[in-house]
Scaffold this motif. Structure first.
Motif, PDB file in Angstrom:
ATOM      1  N   ASN A 648       0.525  27.091  46.609  1.00 46.29           N
ATOM      2  CA  ASN A 648       1.517  27.494  47.616  1.00 46.29           C
ATOM      3  C   ASN A 648       1.459  29.002  47.838  1.00 46.29           C
ATOM      4  N   ILE A 649       1.470  29.381  49.103  1.00 47.89           N
ATOM      5  CA  ILE A 649       1.556  30.790  49.472  1.00 47.89           C
ATOM      6  C   ILE A 649       2.712  30.950  50.460  1.00 47.89           C
ATOM      7  N   THR A 650       3.605  31.883  50.192  1.00 43.20           N
ATOM      8  CA  THR A 650       4.723  32.164  51.086  1.00 43.20           C
ATOM      9  C   THR A 650       4.817  33.667  51.299  1.00 43.20           C
ATOM     10  N   VAL A 651       4.944  34.092  52.536  1.00 41.60           N
ATOM     11  CA  VAL A 651       5.115  35.495  52.879  1.00 41.60           C
ATOM     12  C   VAL A 651       6.234  35.581  53.907  1.00 41.60           C
ATOM     13  N   GLY A 652       7.189  36.493  53.688  1.00 36.44           N
ATOM     14  CA  GLY A 652       8.302  36.544  54.622  1.00 36.44           C
ATOM     15  C   GLY A 652       9.005  37.886  54.653  1.00 36.44           C
TER      16      GLY A 652
END
Length: 903
Positions: A648-652
């Motif tokens: 999982n990769i999340t950028v925000g």
């Protein structure tokens, strides 16, 4: 690793903790006490809520800070330097996105706009404002990435509908209650519908009035919480008020005059001794049948059940002239539910507190299989049917077909007992959780049509068949032990570590012999003895979580976890996340990367059964599922299941550029390897069967957007706006299929059967005693490649005649569903709420889409188009939604009225 787990477990129990007790009162800026305010010791999960007079009491370590948060108010932080701390909260810009959350980290709790992870926070007020009858349907209209809808053909799915976050299936979202794992349902979805081959927790069983808030972590969290958290985590926080309570009476009806609903709910808090509290909820509800059948096509019926000749059409038309819907019943089944829940705690000593919660839910559902028309089950084949379902007169029979029922009894329970201690800065939380789900089925108004003879040559069934059957059922139970320890080591470092032990049991209960012998009960065959049994496994997990504030603005967080399962071995996963704040905390950049896993459920490993299902152009057929540990699987060379693995990769970014306005936007990318699926039916030496396998890898990516702008002064009232959305950028298989067959139909159910984008735009206005809300939910298109439609042969060579054959799919057209809510606070204690859901009576609408020139040519021919339409709607029985599903409720406008009285 098992030795490490045992050592950590023992260490956690003997860690010695010195502290102080703080008390006070929380009020708003007018001096009115605020009940239900959250007070959390900064950097820990240690927290309490204010009671009905705004009072609180909490034990914290020396030198700690307290964070006070309340929905709709600004959060306040106070240094715990006095035994009495009174706080006044203002309404200037307190938002959901600023809510302090406890989900997603095993160390410090942080506010959402400044957290390292994307988290939605919904209050009980947010949930009840939707006017929806159950918790899962309320989430459908509050969380864009959350989707659930009733299935067209109910069977066991009528007891609970499949739901999912980010189109990842119901089994990849972990459900917690007060931070503890909730049990799975015993139901495995095997129909041709979204969620096929998976299971999830029954969140519809949780009474909404018992919920204080819901925290939804939209990020992979296997490292923190273990299996099932690939898509995210939903943490349901229960109410803790100890003195006040309320009684709610609610009713509803659809615009077509059916689906009547009546419910009553009591939520009450009370003190237990000098330092304890108990909050309890009792909820009863009854929802009547809402029927939405289509007008059945005579030629299609004649083609399917007779020879298709004009005489056959005339026979069918005679029946349809009396029953245009062929007496079919589909829509929303009759449901009765009783729900009981308690949540409590007590201070055992100055440094130790006891907590507990328990819930029990019973649901009774009455639904129907497809009606067996007299030309589908004619007396010429089965003359005894006139004795069962007619008048028994051979000269003038009154037999007119029969409609088998499917009735389900569901019970679901969960409970947690634990204690927390705080000494020398160490926070220890130890608990035991139990939970279970049991479903028992009944079939009435049916028959076993098998030709089986006894020793004397007489039919055991047919004319001697019972018409009521007990097909058996399923149950799932688990026992979970947790010990979690955390401490703020310094101003920069906080740590958390712990262990979890879990034991699971899955049972398939055998049906009575008449329900499964031969072809079994018409419509729903029972569980055969060889397919029934009880299976269990256990696992032990350990984790370590470290958070490091490099500066006051720059945070990094790392977690590693190892699990050992008794049936397939171990899994080690990790997670790293970071957050950077700037412009005086107005802007936060955040991101995470993690690995995860999902253990195959016991349901997927051991389910083996025969089932009835609709096959386009062939009516209702029997097919089977063989499990991966069966002799049949070994003969077919089917391997046993391994865990799914994920990255999982999340950028925000989170922002609060000015008072009253905030927003977050997050990009996610989820790769799942060795994805477990229930494949297509295949013709084998054991018949037409399907099985589970680790079939392929998939990738899902998209954007989540949340924005709020509240407390805008308009006249004497306050106006608020909220916009949230989910955009699916990619959701597809990214590797070849192995160990199974996975055609266009399953590909659609897995990847395109949920809206590719979904947006929610809400307006709220409060003035005087009135509150108004207007909520618009945009459901983007969904697509299906359905059973029976003209389609390309996936194995045909490119350019061949088979490859160039007409290719069609169905597409559900984007729609906007509008909900109106009006609240009237008649007195300080009495509130009346009217909700009109789906105000403009918007219904699902679908169309054919040609995928090549031959498909376009087919659609240019009305006769062929009608044939294709009949295939996927079972001759128009399911014309509103098609047989495989749809993207929102097909019931149309619903009126709901509730009256709430506070004690």
């Amino acid at each position: 690793m098992k030795k490490i787990a045992i050592l950590l477990f023992l260490f956690n129990t003997v860690v010695i903790f010195a502290q102080q007790q703080i008390s006070g009162v929380v009020k708003d800026n007018t001096g009115t006490p605020l009940p239900g305010v959250n007070i959390v010791e900064k950097g820990t999960n240690n927290g309490v809520s204010t009671d009905s007079d705004g009072s609180y009491k909490i034990t914290v370590k020396e030198g700690a800070s307290l964070i006070f948060t309340y929905m709709g108010y600004n959060s306040v932080t106070r240094l715990a330097n006095s035994p009495q701390i009174d706080v006044a909260l203002s309404e200037e810009g307190g938002q959901n996105l600023d809510e302090v959350v406890v989900t997603g980290s095993r160390t410090a709790a942080r506010s959402n706009t400044t957290s390292a992870l994307p988290i939605d926070v919904l209050s009980s007020k947010d949930l009840t404002a939707t006017g929806q009858a159950t918790f899962d349907k309320a989430l459908q209209y509050k969380i864009p990435s959350f989707n659930t809808v009733q299935t067209p053909v109910n069977d066991a799915t009528s007891l609970l509908d499949p739901y999912e976050i980010r189109n990842m299936g119901p089994s990849r979202t972990l459900i917690l209650i007060n931070g503890k794992r909730k049990n799975l349902s015993s139901l495995l979805y095997v129909q041709t519908s979204p969620g096929r081959g998976e299971t999830g927790a029954d969140i519809s069983a949780i009474p909404t009035d018992a919920i204080e808030r819901v925290e939804i972590l939209r990020d992979g969290a296997s490292a923190q919480y273990g299996s099932d958290a690939i898509a995210g985590v939903m943490n349901i926080i229960l109410k803790k008020n100890r003195t006040d309570g309320s009684l709610t009476v609610r009713s509803g009806i659809t615009s077509e005059g059916d689906g009547e609903m009546l419910g009553v709910s009591l939520n009450q808090g009370t003190t237990v001794g000098e330092k304890g509290f108990l909050n309890y909820t009792i909820d009863f509800s009854k929802v009547n049948l809402a029927n939405r059948p289509g007008t059945v096509d005579a030629q299609g019926e004649a083609n399917d059940f007779l020879d298709g000749s004009p005489a056959a059409v005339a026979t069918v038309n005679e029946f349809l002239s009396r029953y245009p819907d062929a007496r079919n019943i589909n829509g929303s089944p009759e449901t009765a539910a009783a729900k009981f829940l308690i949540n409590g705690g007590n201070e055992i000593s100055d440094n130790t507190s006891l907590y507990y919660n328990a819930a029990y839910v019973y649901k009774k559902v009455n639904s129907f299989a497809n009606f067996r028309t007299p030309y589908w089950r004619p007396l010429s084949d089965d003359p005894y049917l006139n004795d069962f379902f007619g008048n028994g007169d051979d000269v003038n029979p009154s037999y007119d077909g029969y409609g088998p029922t499917f009735e389900g009894d569901l019970s679901d329970y969960n409970g947690t007992l634990g204690f927390k201690t705080v000494k020398n800065g160490w926070n220890t939380d130890a608990s035991i959780t139990v939970g279970g789900n049991k479903q028992v089925y009944s079939v009435n108004n049916s028959v076993n049509r098998s030709s089986i003879l006894d020793a004397d040559g007489n039919n055991v069934y047919r004319e001697n068949s019972p018409i009521s059957f007990k097909p058996g059922g399923t149950s799932f139970n688990h026992l979970v032990g947790n010990i979690d320890v955390s401490k703020i080591i310094s101003d920069k470092i906080s740590i958390g570590f712990g262990t979890e032990f879990r034991s699971e049991y899955f049972t398939v209960m055998e049906g009575d012999k008449a329900s499964w012998d031969g072809t079994g009960a018409d419509s729903f065959a029972g569980n055969r003895p060889e397919n029934s049994g009880k299976w269990n496994r256990y696992n032990v997990g350990v984790y370590l979580d470290v958070a490091y504030d490099i500066t006051k603005d720059f945070l990094i967080n790392g977690t590693v976890r190892h699990e050992e399962y008794s049936d397939f071995g171990g899994a080690t996963v990790w997670k790293a996340s970071t957050r950077y704040k700037f412009l005086d905390d107005k802007i936060t950049l955040r991101g995470s990367v993690s690995t995860g896993f999902r253990a195959p459920t016991l349901h997927q490993i051991y389910t083996q059964k025969s089932q009835y299902s609709f096959v386009a152009g062939q009516g209702i057929q029997i097919s089977g599922i063989i499990n991966n540990v069966s002799p049949q699987a070994r003969q077919l060379g089917i391997p046993q299941l391994d865990p799914e693995k994920s990255t999982n990769i999340t950028v925000g970014i989170g922002a609060k550029p000015f008072t009253n306005f905030n927003f977050t936007i997050d990009y996610y990318n989820i790769k799942v390897e060795d994805r477990i699926v229930l494949g297509d039916r295949q013709d084998t030496e054991f018949g037409d069967v399907a099985w589970f396998s680790n079939s392929f890898d998939s990738r899902t990516s998209g954007l989540d957007v949340v924005a709020n702008y509240n407390n805008i002064g308009i006249g004497e009232g306050k106006l608020g706006f909220n916009v949230s959305g989910n955009i699916t950028l990619e959701n597809k298989r990214i590797s070849p299929v192995t160990n199974n067959s996975f055609g266009d139909i399953l590909n659609s159910l897995t990847f395109t059967s949920r809206p590719e984008t979904k947006w929610i735009f809400g307006i709220n206005y409060e003035i005087g005693k009135f509150g108004f809300s207007l909520n618009n939910t945009y459901f983007g298109k969904t697509t299906f490649n359905q059973d029976g439609l003209a389609t390309n042969d996936p194995n045909a060579p490119v350019g061949s005649a088979e490859y160039l054959a007409a290719n069609l799919k169905t597409e559900f057209i984007p729609k906007i569903v509008t909900d109106l809510g009006v609240n009237f606070s008649a007195t300080e204690k009495l509130t009346i709420a009217l909700n009109v859901n789906n105000l403009f009576n918007v219904l699902p609408e679908w169309k054919f889409v040609a995928e090549n020139e031959n498909g376009a040519a087919l659609l240019a021919d009305p006769v062929q188009t009608k044939q294709q339409s009949n295939l996927l709607t079972f001759n128009q029985r399911y014309s509103r939604m098609t047989y495989d599903g749809f993207h929102f409720s097909q019931l149309g406008t619903m009126f709901n009225l509730s009256v709430n009285y506070k004690f």
